[in-house]
Write a protein that holds these residues in place. Structure first.
Motif, mmCIF file in Angstrom:
data_model
loop_
_atom_site.group_PDB
_atom_site.id
_atom_site.type_symbol
_atom_site.label_atom_id
_atom_site.label_comp_id
_atom_site.label_asym_id
_atom_site.label_seq_id
_atom_site.Cartn_x
_atom_site.Cartn_y
_atom_site.Cartn_z
ATOM 1 N N ASN A 162 0.939 -1.144 0.080
ATOM 2 C CA ASN A 162 -0.011 -0.041 -0.164
ATOM 3 C C ASN A 162 0.919 1.245 0.038
ATOM 4 O O ASN A 162 2.023 1.383 0.569
ATOM 5 N N ARG A 163 0.326 2.261 -0.771
ATOM 6 C CA ARG A 163 1.628 3.318 -1.038
ATOM 7 C C ARG A 163 1.385 4.173 0.570
ATOM 8 O O ARG A 163 2.483 4.924 0.596
ATOM 9 N N HIS A 164 0.232 4.015 1.175
ATOM 10 C CA HIS A 164 0.373 4.835 2.573
ATOM 11 C C HIS A 164 1.452 4.169 3.397
ATOM 12 O O HIS A 164 1.987 4.799 4.125
ATOM 13 N N LYS A 165 1.554 2.638 3.318
ATOM 14 C CA LYS A 165 2.551 2.278 4.199
ATOM 15 C C LYS A 165 4.034 2.580 3.605
ATOM 16 O O LYS A 165 4.953 2.748 4.494
ATOM 17 N N LEU A 166 4.106 2.821 2.162
ATOM 18 C CA LEU A 166 5.412 3.203 1.999
ATOM 19 C C LEU A 166 5.676 4.568 2.252
ATOM 20 O O LEU A 166 6.779 5.174 2.758
ATOM 21 N N PHE A 167 4.671 5.426 2.345
ATOM 22 C CA PHE A 167 4.794 6.805 2.805
ATOM 23 C C PHE A 167 5.155 6.778 4.240
ATOM 24 O O PHE A 167 5.968 7.830 4.683
ATOM 25 N N VAL A 168 4.372 6.156 5.068
ATOM 26 C CA VAL A 168 4.571 6.207 6.359
ATOM 27 C C VAL A 168 5.690 5.620 6.771
ATOM 28 O O VAL A 168 6.434 6.062 7.759
ATOM 29 N N GLY A 169 6.082 4.701 6.308
ATOM 30 C CA GLY A 169 7.201 3.843 6.814
ATOM 31 C C GLY A 169 8.556 4.855 6.403
ATOM 32 O O GLY A 169 9.495 4.846 7.124
ATOM 33 N N LYS A 170 8.703 5.425 5.240
ATOM 34 C CA LYS A 170 9.535 6.589 5.000
ATOM 35 C C LYS A 170 9.618 7.651 6.009
ATOM 36 O O LYS A 170 10.807 8.191 6.207
ATOM 37 N N PHE A 171 8.396 8.100 6.343
ATOM 38 C CA PHE A 171 8.284 8.954 7.321
ATOM 39 C C PHE A 171 8.896 8.772 8.416
ATOM 40 O O PHE A 171 9.559 9.413 9.060
ATOM 41 N N LEU A 172 8.417 7.580 9.041
ATOM 42 C CA LEU A 172 9.155 7.024 10.440
ATOM 43 C C LEU A 172 10.579 6.893 10.352
ATOM 44 O O LEU A 172 11.292 7.238 11.200
ATOM 45 N N ALA A 173 11.039 6.454 9.106
ATOM 46 C CA ALA A 173 12.531 6.024 9.175
ATOM 47 C C ALA A 173 13.269 7.734 9.195
ATOM 48 O O ALA A 173 14.076 7.786 9.877
ATOM 49 N N ALA A 174 12.854 8.885 8.383
ATOM 50 C CA ALA A 174 13.422 9.962 8.412
ATOM 51 C C ALA A 174 13.282 10.651 9.580
ATOM 52 O O ALA A 174 14.163 11.434 10.213
ATOM 53 N N LEU A 175 12.210 10.304 10.365
ATOM 54 C CA LEU A 175 11.953 10.798 11.807
ATOM 55 C C LEU A 175 12.888 10.422 12.760
ATOM 56 O O LEU A 175 13.420 10.961 13.591
ATOM 57 N N SER A 176 13.104 9.126 12.740
ATOM 58 C CA SER A 176 13.937 8.289 13.570
ATOM 59 C C SER A 176 15.384 8.716 13.379
ATOM 60 O O SER A 176 16.202 9.190 14.395
ATOM 61 N N VAL A 177 15.849 8.895 12.223
ATOM 62 C CA VAL A 177 17.178 9.507 11.804
ATOM 63 C C VAL A 177 17.431 10.778 12.476
ATOM 64 O O VAL A 177 18.535 11.022 13.148
ATOM 65 N N THR A 178 16.608 11.685 12.226
ATOM 66 C CA THR A 178 16.386 12.987 12.591
ATOM 67 C C THR A 178 16.497 13.111 14.159
ATOM 68 O O THR A 178 17.310 13.869 14.820
ATOM 69 N N LEU A 179 15.573 12.308 14.822
ATOM 70 C CA LEU A 179 15.745 12.130 16.400
ATOM 71 C C LEU A 179 17.161 11.765 16.834
ATOM 72 O O LEU A 179 17.336 12.157 18.070
#
Length: 258
Positions: A106-123
């Motif tokens: 699902n494209r929403h899962k692609l988007f959310v997964g990438k968002f969470l990855a970017a958020l984790s690295v920033t944190l």
């Protein structure tokens, strides 16, 4: 959830292997080292710098945390730009979207997964600075961080959430990385900062609803001085609790909306 976890782990692996991550890591180590040097060198000279003979210990500690937090207004912005701005636009520019989007995910899962990855690295980048700050000042003053430090930490996480969300929205609009990078920086440092200055100058209204103004609460929890606002009332006392709640709510709204 298993597919979302797979997407998250794959993208976070990509982030940790990227040049952007090592560049931000190098910069945060250099900045942290400079702040440690400043803290040890001027721990006894801060009253003279401020034109005072002596400062109460509580105010002195708050001022050092305030000085460290000045950097925290910039780190999430640049970290989210490095990790969030190219998140969607790079897939289009590099043509990898044509291979990723047809996958049975699902494209929403692609988007959310990438968002969470970017958020984790920033944190991770931000928390390295926070840990060095707490360890340094706790060692210097022989006192653990007080409650305002944890207020600032929670507000910082909200700021990272809102900035990462904003950069993802901009990244989804453009199909080139350069446009996404520039747009986020222009919106934050020109539209928000210049808008805040003009609104206060012309209309004498506090633009508390702008993200840059709300983010200043990260430092104002220690000393209620907004270094980006020449017209605000300044005080050596911490920001009142209603101001803290309002700024946190505004950053949360930016996160949800964008």
């Amino acid at each position: 959830m298993s597919k979302l976890l797979t997407v998250y782990l794959q993208y976070i692996k990509n982030y940790y292997r990227s040049k952007s991550f090592f560049l931000m890591l190098f910069l945060i180590i250099i900045i942290s080292a400079m702040m440690v040097y400043f803290s040890f060198k001027y721990v006894n000279d801060l009253p003279k710098i401020l034109g005072s003979n002596a400062l109460p210990l509580g105010l002195k500690i708050a001022l050092f945390y305030f000085l460290w937090s000045l950097i925290l207004l910039y780190i999430p912005v640049f970290a989210s730009v490095f990790f969030g701005s190219p998140a969607i636009s790079s897939e289009i520019e590099n043509k990898t979207a044509f291979y990723i989007f047809p996958l049975p995910i699902n494209r929403h899962k692609l988007f959310v997964g990438k968002f969470l990855a970017a958020l984790s690295v920033t944190l991770v980048i931000v928390l390295i600075y926070i840990i060095v700050e707490a360890a340094t000042l706790s060692f210097i003053f022989k006192k653990p961080p007080e409650i305002y430090f944890y207020y600032s930490l929670v507000l910082l996480i909200l700021f990272v959430l809102s900035m990462t969300s904003l950069t993802f929205m901009i990244s989804a609009i453009f199909n080139k990385n350069t446009y996404a990078y520039i747009s986020v920086l222009l919106i934050y440092y020109i539209v928000f900062y210049a808008g805040s200055f003009i609104i206060e100058l012309l209309y004498k209204i506090d633009p508390f609803y702008l993200l840059s103004d709300a983010a200043s609460i990260i430092q104002r929890v220690y000393v209620n001085i907004n270094t980006e606002d020449f017209f605000a009332r300044q005080s050596l006392a911490p920001a009142p609790f209603p101001d803290i709640m309002l700024a946190g709510l505004i950053m949360f709204v930016y996160f949800v909306a964008t």
